[in-house]
Design an enzyme around this catalytic site. Structure first.
Site, PDB file in Angstrom:
ATOM      1  N   ASP A  13       0.804  -1.103   0.009  1.00 52.14           N
ATOM      2  CA  ASP A  13       0.073   0.067   0.091  1.00 52.14           C
ATOM      3  C   ASP A  13       0.803   1.094   0.023  1.00 52.14           C
ATOM      4  O   ASP A  13       1.706   1.628   0.898  1.00 52.14           O
ATOM      5  CB  ASP A  13      -0.966  -0.118   1.169  1.00 52.14           C
ATOM      6  CG  ASP A  13      -1.750   1.125   1.610  1.00 52.14           C
ATOM      7  OD1 ASP A  13      -1.731   2.205   0.600  1.00 52.14           O
ATOM      8  OD2 ASP A  13      -2.365   1.262   2.404  1.00 52.14           O
ATOM      9  N   LYS A  76       3.020  11.027  -3.887  1.00 53.06           N
ATOM     10  CA  LYS A  76       1.797  10.507  -4.491  1.00 53.06           C
ATOM     11  C   LYS A  76       0.841  11.548  -5.106  1.00 53.06           C
ATOM     12  O   LYS A  76       0.153  11.282  -5.890  1.00 53.06           O
ATOM     13  CB  LYS A  76       1.079   9.544  -3.581  1.00 53.06           C
ATOM     14  CG  LYS A  76      -0.168   8.675  -3.965  1.00 53.06           C
ATOM     15  CD  LYS A  76      -0.498   7.811  -2.915  1.00 53.06           C
ATOM     16  CE  LYS A  76      -1.630   7.025  -3.253  1.00 53.06           C
ATOM     17  NZ  LYS A  76      -2.041   5.947  -2.150  1.00 53.06           N
ATOM     18  N   GLU A 181      -7.351   0.727  -4.100  1.00 52.33           N
ATOM     19  CA  GLU A 181      -7.328   0.774  -2.459  1.00 52.33           C
ATOM     20  C   GLU A 181      -8.457  -0.156  -2.013  1.00 52.33           C
ATOM     21  O   GLU A 181      -8.641  -0.913  -1.131  1.00 52.33           O
ATOM     22  CB  GLU A 181      -6.719   1.908  -2.063  1.00 52.33           C
ATOM     23  CG  GLU A 181      -5.340   2.200  -2.222  1.00 52.33           C
ATOM     24  CD  GLU A 181      -5.088   3.713  -2.181  1.00 52.33           C
ATOM     25  OE1 GLU A 181      -5.798   4.411  -1.697  1.00 52.33           O
ATOM     26  OE2 GLU A 181      -4.033   3.886  -2.761  1.00 52.33           O
ATOM     27  N   ASP A 207     -12.108   5.583   3.343  1.00 50.73           N
ATOM     28  CA  ASP A 207     -10.874   5.481   3.390  1.00 50.73           C
ATOM     29  C   ASP A 207     -10.197   6.663   3.900  1.00 50.73           C
ATOM     30  O   ASP A 207      -9.959   7.778   3.050  1.00 50.73           O
ATOM     31  CB  ASP A 207      -9.923   5.065   2.239  1.00 50.73           C
ATOM     32  CG  ASP A 207      -8.287   4.962   2.189  1.00 50.73           C
ATOM     33  OD1 ASP A 207      -7.979   5.416   3.560  1.00 50.73           O
ATOM     34  OD2 ASP A 207      -7.694   4.549   1.601  1.00 50.73           O
TER      35      ASP A 207
HETATM   36  P1  ADP Z   1      -2.149   7.344   3.994  1.00 47.43           P
HETATM   37  O1  ADP Z   1      -2.900   8.500   3.998  1.00 47.43           O
HETATM   38  O2  ADP Z   1      -0.810   7.333   3.687  1.00 47.43           O
HETATM   39  O3  ADP Z   1      -3.025   6.131   3.512  1.00 47.43           O
HETATM   40  P2  ADP Z   1      -2.728   6.263   6.658  1.00 47.43           P
HETATM   41  O4  ADP Z   1      -3.962   5.427   6.452  1.00 47.43           O
HETATM   42  O5  ADP Z   1      -1.539   5.320   7.156  1.00 47.43           O
HETATM   43  O6  ADP Z   1      -2.242   6.943   5.485  1.00 47.43           O
HETATM   44  O7  ADP Z   1      -3.176   7.277   7.922  1.00 47.43           O
HETATM   45  C1  ADP Z   1      -2.184   7.950   8.328  1.00 47.43           C
HETATM   46  C2  ADP Z   1      -3.024   8.907   9.486  1.00 47.43           C
HETATM   47  O8  ADP Z   1      -3.683   8.250  10.203  1.00 47.43           O
HETATM   48  C3  ADP Z   1      -2.162   9.894  10.031  1.00 47.43           C
HETATM   49  O9  ADP Z   1      -2.439  11.243   9.836  1.00 47.43           O
HETATM   50  C4  ADP Z   1      -2.248   9.497  11.349  1.00 47.43           C
HETATM   51  O10 ADP Z   1      -2.140  10.538  12.302  1.00 47.43           O
HETATM   52  C5  ADP Z   1      -3.566   9.016  11.515  1.00 47.43           C
HETATM   53  N1  ADP Z   1      -3.784   7.932  12.828  1.00 47.43           N
HETATM   54  C6  ADP Z   1      -3.126   7.082  12.988  1.00 47.43           C
HETATM   55  N2  ADP Z   1      -3.475   6.349  13.997  1.00 47.43           N
HETATM   56  C7  ADP Z   1      -4.259   7.201  14.584  1.00 47.43           C
HETATM   57  C8  ADP Z   1      -5.112   7.446  15.750  1.00 47.43           C
HETATM   58  N3  ADP Z   1      -4.947   6.395  16.859  1.00 47.43           N
HETATM   59  N4  ADP Z   1      -6.283   8.255  15.815  1.00 47.43           N
HETATM   60  C9  ADP Z   1      -6.187   9.218  14.871  1.00 47.43           C
HETATM   61  N5  ADP Z   1      -5.607   9.262  13.916  1.00 47.43           N
HETATM   62  C10 ADP Z   1      -4.511   8.449  13.654  1.00 47.43           C
HETATM   63 MG    MG Z   2      -3.991   4.921   2.537  1.00 49.01          MG
END
Ligand code: ADP
Ligand code: MG
Length: 619
Positions: A13, A76, A181, A207
């Site tokens: 991912d 990205k 995704e 998402d």
């Molecule tokens: P992407 O956008 O790259 O797909 P992710 O799905 O991994 O990223 O999401 C990352 C985001 O999730 C970050 O902004 C992070 O702060 C947030 N995040 C991770 N854990 C938590 C949590 N427990 N509560 C709120 N936000 C969270």
């Molecule tokens: Mg993502």
């Protein structure tokens, strides 16, 4: 000992803010999300250049505050897009690093590396991240990872998908599949197992990541996945919550100590890191303490915040989430009650308020969030990779399908867009419409092929045209057939056919001809259709009014030409009709944009008042 077979295939991912890699463990028959060197299950999608090294992931992010202009994140957002793209321009304004256009209008990041200025494309930055993820997996699997399934947002266009694929190939990986995704998330939950061959199963995937919100509506029927609709916001995500928290605490600090820390990058960066922790903790606790030692001018900062306050600070963000979900259903013309499963993915979907909003939107629906939301997509991708690599016994043959992101149509009388294939139609698809000539003895007819959402055809994106010549001499109303086809690769072809003689004109439009519209350009076109909705509707009404006048005048002309009718007319009546026709034709011939709708209506009334009594008189 090797844990896979036949060469190892993984699922990656490649996220905007975080990336994640998973692999199928053959002996345990399950997916493992592989931890990086720091023991974390997701890795920041960040690449940094220093005078000695290229750092990727955690190491890159940790030094970002002190090396901002050489620390690249969010590649990205730019991959497969052009520099002239208005949102690329907009994004670049706020980035701490430099982006320039190369001769192909491709964005390039300018960095200082080993005392030299160097330029990298988003594709090459992504390639470094993919390679890093591959290495993380190789370390764990104890064998070289050669193949991968890579995920992309459902709304990515062909050019963004191609660039992602090239990035993985440059990282030395054989790309088994580029998969959407939300589809990967649905696979992770094994939702296709619940679908049968009779009834479609609708899955809503929400998402919510670090910088983007992507929502999609999928349908599964007998192992066929179809993306029915997508919606989202490319600038709504976890970072926005951090920003709001940062501003809140900064104000509290400044007021309390009568200071202004807003210009101190180091203080801001340390407070931001604390905000990230506080936000994450608030997903699991009602109240969280905040503390940063010697935040600004040696003053410690201590505070606390409740979940309720957090929700209040981010009210607007939550409202926007709701609107986006609603829009997806309006676009898909599907009732939310027909959704069978709701899947929450992306790190920000851990926020309790987000879960609550979705639960309220889908009462009594099962909300799937048991798999770590920031791992679910990699999980599904890993499963698919194993399936495609033949690592899973009796694996179902999953078919992954797609939709067209913009409507395809043609211009009809008065520059009105007639849609043949509405946006969000699952592809492949074929649609045919019948049209007629608008003049007597019209020997040629041409249809322009447009993509876009505006009702005024010429405001849309012109892709080409189909033309038939040598039509037989006939009164107006001679029939032709226009057919649009989009094949499984997203390629549109148009065919115009003379219904009587079967004479044809074909046009094939490839992605290149489509001008490779970026996601944001697509979003912009959809948005402008909203903005100009009233104006466009006015245009359509006006065109209809003119067409009605034109049709009526045609009837009058026909009467004059028809010997049987004409013989019954007195020369005075004939003169009156001719005069009325001439006057009306002046109006019809004038530019539509320069006329008021009432002109056509008034003229129709005027010509009717001449012709109707005559018609009655002659029976
Ligand atoms: P992407 O956008 O790259 O797909 P992710 O799905 O991994 O990223 O999401 C990352 C985001 O999730 C970050 O902004 C992070 O702060 C947030 N995040 C991770 N854990 C938590 C949590 N427990 N509560 C709120 N936000 C969270
Ligand atoms: Mg993502």
């Amino acid at each position: 000992m090797a844990k896979g077979n036949k060469g190892c295939a993984v699922g990656i991912d490649l996220g905007t803010t975080f990336s994640c890699v998973g692999a199928w463990l053959h002996q345990e028959s399950r997916v493992e999300i592989i931890t990086n060197q720091q023991g974390k299950r997701t890795t920041p999608s960040v690449v940094a250049f220093t005078n000695t090294d290229i750092l990727i992931g955690e190491a890159a992010r940790n030094q970002a505050a002190t090396n901002a202009e050489n620390t690249i994140f969010g590649a990205k957002r730019l991959i497969g897009r052009k520099c002239s793209d208005p949102t690329v321009k907009n994004d670049c304004k706020t980035l701490p690093f430099k982006v320039v256009a190369n001769s192909d209008d491709e964005p390039k990041f300018v960095v200082n590396h080993q005392f030299e200025e160097k330029k990298f494309t988003a594709e090459s930055i992504s390639s470094k991240i993919v390679k890093h993820m591959g290495e993380i997996a190789t370390g764990f699997m104890e064998q070289a990872v050669k193949k991968a399934v890579i995920t992309v947002p459902a709304h990515f266009n062909d050019s963004q998908r191609q660039a992602t694929k090239r990035a993985a190939a440059r990282a030395g990986l054989d790309v088994l599949r580029i998969v959407n995704e939300p589809t990967a998330a649905a696979i992770a939950y094994g939702l296709y197992k619940r679908a049968n061959s009779v009834e479609e199963r609708n899955i809503f995937v929400f998402d919510f990541g670090g910088g983007t919100l992507d929502v999609s509506l999928l349908a599964i029927k007998h192992n066929v996945f179809i993306v029915k609709a997508t919606s989202g916001d490319t600038h709504l995500g976890g970072e926005d919550f951090n920003n709001n928290l940062l501003n809140h605490f900064m104000k509290r600090f400044n007021t309390k100590h009568n200071k202004d820390m807003s210009k101190d990058p180091r203080a801001l960066s340390r407070l931001r890191a604390e905000c990230e922790r506080v936000k994450q903790d608030l997903s699991f606790s009602k109240e969280v303490n905040v503390h940063v030692d010697a935040l600004f001018q040696g003053i410690d900062f201590s505070d606390k915040i409740t979940q309720a306050k957090f929700e209040d600070l981010n009210k607007e963000l939550f409202e926007n989430c709701k609107k986006i979900v609603e829009k997806c259903f309006i676009d898909a013309k599907i009732e939310r009650s027909s959704v069978h499963d709701v899947v929450l993915v992306g790190g920000s979907s851990r926020i309790p308020k987000v879960k609550q909003i979705l639960q309220e939107f889908f009462p009594a629906k099962a909300i799937h969030n048991s798999i770590n939301p920031d791992e679910a997509i990699a999980h599904g991708a890993a499963y698919l990779a194993a399936m495609l690599n033949g690592d899973i016994k009796n694996a179902p043959q999953l078919v992954l399908s797609d939709v067209n992101p913009l409507s395809f149509g043609t211009n009809t009388r008065g520059d009105v867009m007639d849609v043949l294939i509405p946006r969000n139609t699952p592809i492949p698809v074929t649609k045919t419409m019948e049209y007629v000539t608008v003049k007597d003895d019209q020997t040629a007819i041409r249809f322009k092929v447009y993509e876009g959402e505006r009702k005024k055809a010429s405001e849309n994106n012109l892709l080409g045209s189909v033309r038939l010549t040598g039509l037989p001499s006939a009164p107006r109303g001679y029939e032709v057939k226009l057919t649009y086809t989009i094949d499984e690769n997203g390629i549109l072809s148009a065919c115009l056919m003379d219904k009587k003689t079967n004479k044809k004109c074909n046009l094939v439009i490839t992605e290149d001809d489509k001008g490779k519209l970026s996601t944001d350009e697509i979003a912009e076109m959809i948005e402008s259709a909203e903005i100009f909705k009233d104006e466009d509707e006015e245009h359509v009404k006006k065109a209809k009014a003119r067409n009605a006048l034109d049709d009526y005048v045609y009837e009058m002309e026909k009467a004059l030409k028809d010997n049987h009718v004409s013989s019954k007319l007195s020369s005075e009546d004939k003169g009156k009709i001719k005069h009325a026709i001439d006057e009306a034709k002046k109006v019809i011939g004038a530019k539509l944009d320069e006329q008021d709708k009432s002109v056509y209506k008034d003229h129709l009334k005027a010509v009717k008042s001449v012709f109707e009594p005559i018609k009655k008189k002659i029976g």
